[in-house]
Design an enzyme around this catalytic site. Structure first.
Site, PDB file in Angstrom:
ATOM      1  N   THR A  87       0.795  -1.145  -0.141  1.00  0.00           N
ATOM      2  CA  THR A  87       0.092   0.095  -0.173  1.00  0.00           C
ATOM      3  C   THR A  87       0.987   1.110   0.154  1.00  0.00           C
ATOM      4  OG1 THR A  87      -1.685  -1.085   1.431  1.00  0.00           O
ATOM      5  CG2 THR A  87      -1.766   1.178   1.165  1.00  0.00           C
ATOM      6  N   LYS A 162      -7.939   1.239  -3.261  1.00  0.00           N
ATOM      7  CA  LYS A 162      -7.644   0.980  -1.755  1.00  0.00           C
ATOM      8  C   LYS A 162      -7.652   1.993  -0.786  1.00  0.00           C
ATOM      9  CE  LYS A 162      -5.110  -1.288   1.610  1.00  0.00           C
ATOM     10  NZ  LYS A 162      -5.409  -2.536   2.170  1.00  0.00           N
ATOM     11  N   LYS A 237      -1.853   5.042   8.643  1.00  0.00           N
ATOM     12  CA  LYS A 237      -1.019   5.073   7.282  1.00  0.00           C
ATOM     13  C   LYS A 237      -1.997   5.266   6.180  1.00  0.00           C
ATOM     14  CE  LYS A 237       1.598   2.248   3.990  1.00  0.00           C
ATOM     15  NZ  LYS A 237       2.167   1.067   3.784  1.00  0.00           N
TER      16      LYS A 237
HETATM   17  P1  NAD Z   1       6.045  -5.665   7.346  1.00  0.00           P
HETATM   18  O1  NAD Z   1       6.906  -4.470   8.021  1.00  0.00           O
HETATM   19  O2  NAD Z   1       5.903  -6.791   8.071  1.00  0.00           O
HETATM   20  O3  NAD Z   1       6.846  -6.210   6.073  1.00  0.00           O
HETATM   21  C1  NAD Z   1       7.682  -5.618   5.281  1.00  0.00           C
HETATM   22  C2  NAD Z   1       8.836  -6.217   4.905  1.00  0.00           C
HETATM   23  O4  NAD Z   1       9.722  -5.343   3.792  1.00  0.00           O
HETATM   24  C3  NAD Z   1       9.902  -6.405   6.062  1.00  0.00           C
HETATM   25  O5  NAD Z   1       9.960  -7.684   6.188  1.00  0.00           O
HETATM   26  C4  NAD Z   1      11.181  -5.558   5.763  1.00  0.00           C
HETATM   27  O6  NAD Z   1      12.386  -6.175   6.387  1.00  0.00           O
HETATM   28  C5  NAD Z   1      10.960  -5.408   4.138  1.00  0.00           C
HETATM   29  N1  NAD Z   1      11.880  -4.418   3.675  1.00  0.00           N
HETATM   30  C6  NAD Z   1      12.089  -3.163   3.951  1.00  0.00           C
HETATM   31  N2  NAD Z   1      12.690  -2.582   3.129  1.00  0.00           N
HETATM   32  C7  NAD Z   1      13.245  -3.378   2.227  1.00  0.00           C
HETATM   33  C8  NAD Z   1      13.918  -3.263   1.208  1.00  0.00           C
HETATM   34  N3  NAD Z   1      14.643  -2.223   0.818  1.00  0.00           N
HETATM   35  N4  NAD Z   1      14.506  -4.442   0.308  1.00  0.00           N
HETATM   36  C9  NAD Z   1      13.633  -5.593   0.877  1.00  0.00           C
HETATM   37  N5  NAD Z   1      12.908  -5.747   1.941  1.00  0.00           N
HETATM   38  C10 NAD Z   1      12.768  -4.679   2.283  1.00  0.00           C
HETATM   39  O7  NAD Z   1       4.541  -5.060   6.632  1.00  0.00           O
HETATM   40  P2  NAD Z   1       3.383  -5.909   6.292  1.00  0.00           P
HETATM   41  O8  NAD Z   1       2.510  -6.072   7.241  1.00  0.00           O
HETATM   42  O9  NAD Z   1       3.831  -7.187   5.494  1.00  0.00           O
HETATM   43  O10 NAD Z   1       2.740  -4.990   5.374  1.00  0.00           O
HETATM   44  C11 NAD Z   1       3.524  -4.950   3.767  1.00  0.00           C
HETATM   45  C12 NAD Z   1       2.547  -3.692   2.881  1.00  0.00           C
HETATM   46  O11 NAD Z   1       1.276  -4.385   2.884  1.00  0.00           O
HETATM   47  C13 NAD Z   1       2.585  -2.589   3.568  1.00  0.00           C
HETATM   48  O12 NAD Z   1       2.409  -1.574   2.400  1.00  0.00           O
HETATM   49  C14 NAD Z   1       0.976  -2.454   4.237  1.00  0.00           C
HETATM   50  O13 NAD Z   1       0.367  -1.298   4.153  1.00  0.00           O
HETATM   51  C15 NAD Z   1       0.307  -3.195   3.333  1.00  0.00           C
HETATM   52  N6  NAD Z   1      -0.780  -4.213   3.988  1.00  0.00           N
HETATM   53  C16 NAD Z   1      -0.676  -4.661   5.145  1.00  0.00           C
HETATM   54  C17 NAD Z   1      -1.742  -5.322   5.846  1.00  0.00           C
HETATM   55  C18 NAD Z   1      -1.688  -5.826   7.177  1.00  0.00           C
HETATM   56  O14 NAD Z   1      -2.794  -6.421   7.927  1.00  0.00           O
HETATM   57  N7  NAD Z   1      -0.334  -6.127   7.713  1.00  0.00           N
HETATM   58  C19 NAD Z   1      -2.881  -5.471   5.138  1.00  0.00           C
HETATM   59  C20 NAD Z   1      -3.146  -4.704   3.726  1.00  0.00           C
HETATM   60  C21 NAD Z   1      -1.967  -4.154   3.315  1.00  0.00           C
END
Ligand code: NAD
Length: 291
Positions: A87, A162, A237
């Site tokens: 997102t 979204k 966010k």
């Molecule tokens: P998270 O923080 O658990 O995962 C993000 C991952 O990206 C981490 O493991 C981090 O180490 C990695 N990362 C950061 N910088 C990086 C880079 N330069 N190269 C490679 N990896 C890198 O977050 P999440 O909960 O998995 O969410 C991911 C996305 O999905 C976000 O944009 C969030 O808004 C969206 N989202 C999350 C949810 C939810 O319920 N968690 C629901 C819908 C959408």
């Protein structure tokens, strides 16, 4: 298919695992050096992208997506499809499409709803923006990771859908919580509130499927001490992204802005790790017009 998967966090890890389980050859990269069952590890994002048919990103925000895109666009094979499921702001999503097009790649912005549970169960909904050709190339992978993929329009349309959806969700949850807090003070039982509203014109997903009051309605995070679910910090966010897009587009979204400010206050008070429906606790303990 040969798939590169970049960003193996709470969402990305189970999504990548489901692709591997379905028989795809998945190579993953995360700066945190995560291990995911069935997923080979690459040393860099460029290595994860190189020679794959599809590259999926699931990253925290638009700035990180742009940095990763700068690494992977030159490394990816011409004609491969880049699928960004993070997102992010609409502007970063459009910039990612431009970087992909300049490198001769197909691209889709495909943010999801369904949360960590949906990622693990393979029941996510994907909201997609990009060309017909790019959407068609990505669709078989959406079918593994989710139960529904809607092609919303051109580049950025998925992110637009979204944030509009989540702006409705944030504001609706708050007003549902407000109604419970008011009903409490009027001496109306929470069960009566649920029974009436869930079958009347005030019904919504927040009331009917995700009731913020514990003990009434279907099981929800309220029944589990407001453990997320969908954390208030993530709702903040999304509401902040909605306001940035509204400002760019010149759209009037006064309730969306007020919802953002209320979640900002909840997060500032230390409630960011609680489910977003815990707004009920905050409102219930607040004096009238306290902000
Ligand atoms: P998270 O923080 O658990 O995962 C993000 C991952 O990206 C981490 O493991 C981090 O180490 C990695 N990362 C950061 N910088 C990086 C880079 N330069 N190269 C490679 N990896 C890198 O977050 P999440 O909960 O998995 O969410 C991911 C996305 O999905 C976000 O944009 C969030 O808004 C969206 N989202 C999350 C949810 C939810 O319920 N968690 C629901 C819908 C959408």
């Amino acid at each position: 298919m040969k798939i590169g998967f970049i960003g193996l966090g709470n969402m990305g890890a189970p999504m990548a695992a489901n692709l591997a389980k379905a028989g795809h050859e998945v190579t993953g990269f995360d700066v945190a050096s995560v291990t995911v069952e069935g997923v080979a590890k690459a040393a860099t994002a460029a290595e994860a992208a190189s020679g794959r048919d599809a590259v999926i990103t699931m990253l925290p925000n638009g700035a990180i997506l742009s940095a990763v895109m700068a690494e992977i666009a030159p490394a990816a094979r011409k004609g491969a499809v880049l699928i960004d499921c993070s997102t992010v702001d609409v502007a970063a999503a459009r910039a990612a499409h431009e970087a992909a097009a300049a490198a001769g790649l197909l691209s889709v912005d495909a943010p999801v709803s369904g949360g960590v549970g949906g990622a693990a169960a393979g029941t996510l909904t994907f909201m997609c923006g990009g060309s017909d050709e790019a959407f068609a190339a990505a669709k078989p992978l959406f079918e593994v990771m989710g139960q529904k993929a809607v092609h919303c329009g051109g580049p950025g349309a998925g992110q637009a859908a979204k944030i509009c959806n989540n702006m409705i969700l944030g504001a609706t949850m708050i007003v549902t919580c407000e109604a419970f807090a008011l009903a409490d003070k009027l001496g109306l039982s929470r069960q009566a509130m649920f029974d009436v509203v869930s079958t009347s014109s005030g019904y919504s997903w927040s009331m009917n499927a995700y009731c913020p009051a514990p003990g009434v309605g279907p099981k929800s995070p309220a029944d589990n001490d407001y453990k997320p679910g969908f954390a208030a910090s993530l709702m903040l966010k999304d509401l902040t992204l909605a306001q940035a897009a509204a400002a760019d587009a010149g759209a009037a979204t006064p309730l969306g802005e007020h919802a953002r400010a209320l979640y900002e206050a909840m997060v500032a008070e230390g409630g960011g790790g609680m489910d977003f429906s815990a707004m009920l606790k905050r409102l219930g303990s607040m004096e009238r017009n306290a902000g």
